[in-house]
Design an enzyme around this catalytic site. Structure first.
Site, mmCIF file in Angstrom:
data_model
loop_
_atom_site.group_PDB
_atom_site.id
_atom_site.type_symbol
_atom_site.label_atom_id
_atom_site.label_comp_id
_atom_site.label_asym_id
_atom_site.label_seq_id
_atom_site.Cartn_x
_atom_site.Cartn_y
_atom_site.Cartn_z
ATOM 1 N N GLY A 114 39.292 -58.051 44.496
ATOM 2 C CA GLY A 114 39.275 -58.511 45.881
ATOM 3 C C GLY A 114 38.297 -59.668 46.052
ATOM 4 O O GLY A 114 37.843 -60.260 45.061
ATOM 5 N N ASP A 139 43.423 -54.106 51.653
ATOM 6 C CA ASP A 139 43.084 -54.702 52.950
ATOM 7 C C ASP A 139 43.926 -55.932 53.291
ATOM 8 O O ASP A 139 43.962 -56.343 54.455
ATOM 9 C CB ASP A 139 41.605 -55.122 52.980
HETATM 10 O O1 F6P Z 1 38.381 -53.019 50.153
HETATM 11 C C1 F6P Z 1 39.063 -51.834 50.039
HETATM 12 C C2 F6P Z 1 38.364 -50.730 50.777
HETATM 13 O O2 F6P Z 1 39.100 -49.558 50.630
HETATM 14 C C3 F6P Z 1 38.070 -51.029 52.245
HETATM 15 O O3 F6P Z 1 39.210 -50.872 53.053
HETATM 16 C C4 F6P Z 1 36.949 -50.070 52.512
HETATM 17 O O4 F6P Z 1 36.112 -50.520 53.543
HETATM 18 C C5 F6P Z 1 36.201 -50.066 51.224
HETATM 19 O O5 F6P Z 1 37.082 -50.504 50.218
HETATM 20 C C6 F6P Z 1 35.655 -48.717 50.845
HETATM 21 O O6 F6P Z 1 34.921 -48.841 49.699
HETATM 22 P P1 F6P Z 1 34.332 -47.600 48.899
HETATM 23 O O7 F6P Z 1 35.467 -46.953 48.191
HETATM 24 O O8 F6P Z 1 33.362 -48.202 47.971
HETATM 25 O O9 F6P Z 1 33.724 -46.686 49.890
#
Ligand code: F6P
Length: 360
Positions: A114, A139
Site C-alpha cells: 500500500g 482501502d
Molecule cells: O490499510 C488496510 C487496513 O486494513 C486499514 O483499512 C486499517 O486501518 C488498517 O489496515 C489496520 O491495520 P492493522 O491490521 O495493522 O491494525
C-alpha cells in the site's frame, strides 16, 4: 536481462497477495528469471530472510488469503526499529538491506504494498535498485489506479454483513451501525453502503453532523420504517470531531490505529433518538480469506505486468489500472497525491439521488 529478482509483500495483508506472487513467479520463470521471496516485508530484507520461489511452491496458492511470504506494517528500513545498548532507537538500515540483496545476487525487486510500502519501494528505486511496485490494499486509496486488488473482496464481505444486519435490524426495530475499514478513505463504506442499501454512509471525505443522522433516522420512523442501517468508515469524523483510535508509540513511523467511531456513534444515536442502537465492527474479517474472482484476475494481471515492466527496463514504476487497462506509471507521479473518494463524483451523486444521507 535479470538473472534473479526478489519479491516482497509489505503493509497489512490483503486478499489477492498470493495471486500476485504466483503470477510474478510464473511469469518471471517463463522468462528464465529466478525469483526469491523476501519474508515478512521490508523487515525480512533487513534481517536477510529470503527463500527461493519456484513454480512448484506457488502451486495452489491462487485462492488462498494472506501472504505466503508473511508481512508487517511496522518495518521501514530507512527508519528501522532496533535496540542499541538496550535502548529502542530508529536507525537507517537501507544499506544493510541493499547489501543483503547484492550478496544473494538479487538484481531487482517487485514490491507489493500500500501507500507506505510503495513510498519505501520508491526510496530504494532512488538508490539505484530497479523496483516495480504493485498497488495493494483493501482501502482502494492509492492514487493513479482505479482499483487496488483486495478492495473487491472487502466490499463483498461488508455487503454480506449489511445484508445480514438488515434482517435482524428489521426484526428488532433497531438502528444498526456497521464500522468498516478504509483508513482515511471512504471507498469501502461507499461501495458496500450502496450495494447493501444503507440509509446513511459516513465517510472521511464528508464530515458528518450527528443531527443530520438523527433527522434521517426519524424521517424513516415517520415513514413507518422502524429500522435504519448506517455504514461508517473507521476514518469518518464529525464536523467538529477528531479521528477515533489508538496513537502510535513516539518516534515510530506507524500511524494512528483507527477504530471506535461506530460504537461512539451508536451510543450517541441511542441517547438522542431513544431507539435501540447496536454497533458491529467488521475489522479484519474484511482482510482475511479467499479473494473474489475479480481480485484474483486483477492480482494476476498486476503480477504479470510487473515483470513486463521490469523487462522493459523501467524502475521506480507502479502497475495500475486505468479504464480497465493495465498501465505503468512513475511512482514520482503519485507522490503526495490523495486517493480519496471524490465528493463531487458520480458515486456520491448516485447515493444522494436515491436519498442516502452522508450526514452532512
Ligand atoms: O490499510 C488496510 C487496513 O486494513 C486499514 O483499512 C486499517 O486501518 C488498517 O489496515 C489496520 O491495520 P492493522 O491490521 O495493522 O491494525
Amino acid at each position: 536481462m535479470f538473472r534473479r529478482i526478489g519479491v516482497l509483500t509489505g503493509g497489512g495483508d490483503c486478499p489477492g497477495l498470493n495471486a500476485v506472487i504466483r503470477a510474478v513467479v510464473k511469469s518471471a520463470v517463463g522468462h528464465g528469471i529466478e525469483v526469491w521471496g523476501i519474508k515478512n516485508g521490508f523487515g525480512g530484507l533487513v534481517e536477510n530472510q529470503m527463500v527461493e520461489l519456484t513454480v512448484a511452491n506457488v502451486s495452489g496458492i491462487l485462492p488462498r488469503g494472506g501472504t505466503i511470504l508473511g508481512t508487517t506494517n511496522r518495518d521501514n528500513p530507512f527508519n528501522y526499529r532496533c535496540y542499541q545498548d538496550g535502548q529502542l532507537v530508529y536507525a537507517d538500515m537501507s544499506g544493510r538491506a541493499l547489501n543483503n540483496l547484492t550478496e544473494k545476487g538479487i538484481e531487482a525487486l517487485v514490491v507489493i504494498g500500500g501507500d507506505g510500502t510503495l513510498r519505501i519501494g520508491a526510496e530504494f528505486g532512488q538508490l539505484g535498485l530497479p523496483v516495480v511496485c504493485v498497488p495493494k490494499t483493501i482501502d482502494n486509496d492509492i492514487p493513479g489506479t482505479e482499483r487496488t486488488f483486495g478492495f473487491d473482496t472487502a466490499v463483498s464481505v461488508a455487503t454480506d454483513a449489511l445484508d445480514r444486519l438488515h434482517t435482524t435490524a428489521e426484526s428488532h426495530h433497531r438502528v444498526m451501525v456497521l464500522e468498516v475499514m478504509g483508513r482515511y478513505a471512504g471507498w469501502i463504506a461507499l461501495h458496500s453502503g450502496l450495494a447493501g442499501g444503507a440509509d446513511c454512509i459516513l465517510i472521511p471525505e464528508i464530515p458528518y453532523q450527528t443531527k443530520s443522522i438523527y433527522a434521517k433516522i426519524m424521517e424513516r420512523q415517520q415513514q413507518g420504517k422502524l429500522f435504519s442501517i448506517i455504514v461508517v468508515a473507521e476514518g469518518a469524523k464529525a464536523v467538529d470531531g477528531e479521528w477515533i483510535g489508538t496513537k502510535p508509540a513516539e518516534g515510530s513511523s506507524e500511524r494512528i490505529r483507527l477504530g471506535g467511531i461506530g460504537e461512539k456513534l451508536a451510543r450517541e444515536i441511542e441517547t438522542a433518538t431513544g431507539i435501540e442502537t447496536r454497533c458491529t465492527v467488521l475489522g479484519h474479517l474484511q482482510r482475511g480469506g479467499s479473494p473474489t474472482p475479480y481480485d484474483r484476475v486483477l492480482a494476476t494481471r498486476y503480477g504479470v505486468a510487473a515483470i513486463d515492466c521490469l523487462l522493459e527496463g523501467k524502475s521506480g514504476y507502479m502497475v495500475a489500472l486505468q479504464k480497465n487497462q493495465i498501465i505503468n506509471m512513475p511512482l514520482a507521479d503519485i507522490a503526495g497525491k490523495p486517493g480519496n473518494v471524490p465528493v463531487d463524483g458520480d458515486l456520491v451523486a448516485a447515493a444522494r439521488a436515491i436519498n442516502i444521507s452522508f450526514g452532512d
